[in-house]
Design a protein around this motif. Structure first.
Motif, PDB file in Angstrom:
ATOM      1  N   ILE A   6       0.840  -1.183   0.000  1.00  0.00           N
ATOM      2  CA  ILE A   6       0.000   0.000   0.000  1.00  0.00           C
ATOM      3  C   ILE A   6       0.882   1.243   0.000  1.00  0.00           C
ATOM      4  O   ILE A   6       1.828   1.346   0.784  1.00  0.00           O
ATOM      5  CB  ILE A   6      -0.909   0.058   1.253  1.00  0.00           C
ATOM      6  CG1 ILE A   6      -1.610  -1.285   1.494  1.00  0.00           C
ATOM      7  CG2 ILE A   6      -1.919   1.201   1.127  1.00  0.00           C
ATOM      8  CD1 ILE A   6      -2.562  -1.702   0.422  1.00  0.00           C
ATOM      9  N   LEU A   7       0.584   2.199  -0.874  1.00  0.00           N
ATOM     10  CA  LEU A   7       1.254   3.494  -0.894  1.00  0.00           C
ATOM     11  C   LEU A   7       0.327   4.515  -0.244  1.00  0.00           C
ATOM     12  O   LEU A   7      -0.812   4.698  -0.680  1.00  0.00           O
ATOM     13  CB  LEU A   7       1.575   3.914  -2.330  1.00  0.00           C
ATOM     14  CG  LEU A   7       2.144   5.327  -2.524  1.00  0.00           C
ATOM     15  CD1 LEU A   7       3.476   5.494  -1.802  1.00  0.00           C
ATOM     16  CD2 LEU A   7       2.298   5.633  -4.016  1.00  0.00           C
ATOM     17  N   PRO A  36       3.368  15.007  -2.589  1.00  0.00           N
ATOM     18  CA  PRO A  36       2.571  14.390  -3.652  1.00  0.00           C
ATOM     19  C   PRO A  36       3.330  14.173  -4.954  1.00  0.00           C
ATOM     20  O   PRO A  36       3.001  13.275  -5.725  1.00  0.00           O
ATOM     21  CB  PRO A  36       1.409  15.374  -3.836  1.00  0.00           C
ATOM     22  CG  PRO A  36       1.865  16.664  -3.247  1.00  0.00           C
ATOM     23  CD  PRO A  36       2.776  16.290  -2.125  1.00  0.00           C
ATOM     24  N   ARG A  37       4.358  14.975  -5.196  1.00  0.00           N
ATOM     25  CA  ARG A  37       5.094  14.828  -6.449  1.00  0.00           C
ATOM     26  C   ARG A  37       6.004  13.595  -6.450  1.00  0.00           C
ATOM     27  O   ARG A  37       6.570  13.232  -7.472  1.00  0.00           O
ATOM     28  CB  ARG A  37       5.907  16.095  -6.729  1.00  0.00           C
ATOM     29  CG  ARG A  37       5.012  17.315  -6.940  1.00  0.00           C
ATOM     30  CD  ARG A  37       5.756  18.530  -7.435  1.00  0.00           C
ATOM     31  NE  ARG A  37       4.879  19.668  -7.583  1.00  0.00           N
ATOM     32  CZ  ARG A  37       4.092  19.885  -8.626  1.00  0.00           C
ATOM     33  NH1 ARG A  37       4.090  19.020  -9.631  1.00  0.00           N
ATOM     34  NH2 ARG A  37       3.307  20.951  -8.682  1.00  0.00           N
ATOM     35  N   GLU A  38       6.159  12.963  -5.281  1.00  0.00           N
ATOM     36  CA  GLU A  38       6.956  11.740  -5.204  1.00  0.00           C
ATOM     37  C   GLU A  38       6.136  10.484  -5.510  1.00  0.00           C
ATOM     38  O   GLU A  38       6.668   9.383  -5.578  1.00  0.00           O
ATOM     39  CB  GLU A  38       7.573  11.613  -3.809  1.00  0.00           C
ATOM     40  CG  GLU A  38       8.574  12.720  -3.473  1.00  0.00           C
ATOM     41  CD  GLU A  38       9.119  12.582  -2.065  1.00  0.00           C
ATOM     42  OE1 GLU A  38       8.682  11.661  -1.339  1.00  0.00           O
ATOM     43  OE2 GLU A  38       9.980  13.390  -1.676  1.00  0.00           O
ATOM     44  N   VAL A  39       4.837  10.670  -5.689  1.00  0.00           N
ATOM     45  CA  VAL A  39       3.946   9.529  -5.891  1.00  0.00           C
ATOM     46  C   VAL A  39       4.290   8.760  -7.157  1.00  0.00           C
ATOM     47  O   VAL A  39       4.331   7.524  -7.163  1.00  0.00           O
ATOM     48  CB  VAL A  39       2.476  10.005  -5.951  1.00  0.00           C
ATOM     49  CG1 VAL A  39       1.556   8.842  -6.345  1.00  0.00           C
ATOM     50  CG2 VAL A  39       2.050  10.577  -4.622  1.00  0.00           C
ATOM     51  N   VAL A  43       5.096   4.831  -7.417  1.00  0.00           N
ATOM     52  CA  VAL A  43       4.236   3.859  -8.112  1.00  0.00           C
ATOM     53  C   VAL A  43       5.060   3.050  -9.106  1.00  0.00           C
ATOM     54  O   VAL A  43       4.900   1.825  -9.227  1.00  0.00           O
ATOM     55  CB  VAL A  43       3.067   4.584  -8.814  1.00  0.00           C
ATOM     56  CG1 VAL A  43       2.347   3.642  -9.773  1.00  0.00           C
ATOM     57  CG2 VAL A  43       2.090   5.125  -7.782  1.00  0.00           C
ATOM     58  N   GLU A  44       5.947   3.725  -9.811  1.00  0.00           N
ATOM     59  CA  GLU A  44       6.780   3.035 -10.806  1.00  0.00           C
ATOM     60  C   GLU A  44       7.745   2.057 -10.145  1.00  0.00           C
ATOM     61  O   GLU A  44       7.937   0.931 -10.621  1.00  0.00           O
ATOM     62  CB  GLU A  44       7.555   4.079 -11.621  1.00  0.00           C
ATOM     63  CG  GLU A  44       8.448   3.501 -12.699  1.00  0.00           C
ATOM     64  CD  GLU A  44       7.675   2.834 -13.825  1.00  0.00           C
ATOM     65  OE1 GLU A  44       8.241   1.931 -14.472  1.00  0.00           O
ATOM     66  OE2 GLU A  44       6.515   3.216 -14.052  1.00  0.00           O
ATOM     67  N   GLN A  45       8.353   2.464  -9.037  1.00  0.00           N
ATOM     68  CA  GLN A  45       9.377   1.633  -8.391  1.00  0.00           C
ATOM     69  C   GLN A  45       8.792   0.583  -7.456  1.00  0.00           C
ATOM     70  O   GLN A  45       9.222  -0.573  -7.459  1.00  0.00           O
ATOM     71  CB  GLN A  45      10.343   2.544  -7.618  1.00  0.00           C
ATOM     72  CG  GLN A  45      11.139   3.494  -8.508  1.00  0.00           C
ATOM     73  CD  GLN A  45      11.803   4.604  -7.732  1.00  0.00           C
ATOM     74  OE1 GLN A  45      11.822   4.603  -6.494  1.00  0.00           O
ATOM     75  NE2 GLN A  45      12.357   5.593  -8.443  1.00  0.00           N
TER      76      GLN A  45
END
Length: 237
Positions: A6-7, A36-39, A43-45
């Protein structure tokens, strides 16, 4: 057994820490972000199974984050907000959110919602995989393998729940489903939620697939009864 990931994204560190402890206690792997800009990189990693996303954040709010995520991802998104305004809820669900919880929330409710959406996704995936054939109608094709929908020759970007709703209705053309049935099928019979979620998702779905949402050619509303997909299937692959 691999733990589900979970993120959690909230600009208040105390909130992310609180949710972190709730979810870890129930056996989840949890990644938290306060920016929020690190989301997107997360998600990719990390490739989470679900995202918990606060709406009110500085710099880039949760609505904007969700819009960007929906360009490339169908993973479940559960919104958090301190505002109880129905307008916010409709907006959050309309941009592709799968659920909406207002603060303050109970730990049990949060965990129950997370579990319900993860369980529903795990059940839907094999069902879709068992139906390799595309659903083809006049002016529309729905491919369950790729989750690609084309309407009038245009590729339509749908959220996971929007696709599930469309696929469910189109799998049984001209059959009526009421809101309770659709909520149980798509969100799970034991899911905690609001039947208005069905209405909001169908409204957003219509805006994406219909040339004239006020006079739909694909999804019809029978007032006081339910919804049905209009059309006759064409030859399948």
């Amino acid at each position: 057994m691999t733990k589900q990931s979970i993120l959690v994204v909230d600009d208040h560190k105390e909130i992310t820490e609180l949710i972190y402890h709730y979810l870890v206690e129930f056996g989840f792997d949890v990644v938290t972000k306060n920016n929020p800009r690190e989301v997107f990189a997360a998600v990719e990693q990390q490739k989470p199974d679900l995202v918990i996303l606060d709406i009110m954040m500085p710099g880039m709010d949760g609505i904007e984050v969700c819009k960007e995520l929906r360009k490339t991802s169908n993973l479940p998104i559960l919104f958090l907000s301190s505002r109880k305004d129905d307008v916010d809820k409709v907006l959050a669900l309309g941009v592709g959110g799968d659920d909406y919880i207002t603060k303050p929330f109970s730990p049990r409710e949060l965990v129950a919602r997370v579990q319900a959406h993860l369980r529903r996704n795990s059940l839907l995936l094999p069902l879709v995989q068992q139906q390799p054939a595309s659903l083809k109608f006049e002016n529309m094709e729905i491919d369950p393998d790729t989750h690609i929908v084309t309407a009038y020759g245009n590729t339509i970007n749908l959220s996971a729940k929007e696709f599930d709703l469309l696929f469910q209705l189109a799998s049984y053309p001209n059959r009526l489903f009421n809101s309770e049935q659709l909520f149980e099928i798509i969100w799970g019979g034991d899911s905690l939620g609001d039947l208005r979620t069905v209405m909001v998702h169908l409204s957003t779905l219509r805006r994406k697939i219909e040339k004239d949402p006020a006079n739909p050619a694909f999804i019809s509303t029978i007032r006081g009864v339910g919804y049905k997909f209009i059309g006759q299937p064409q030859g399948q692959d």
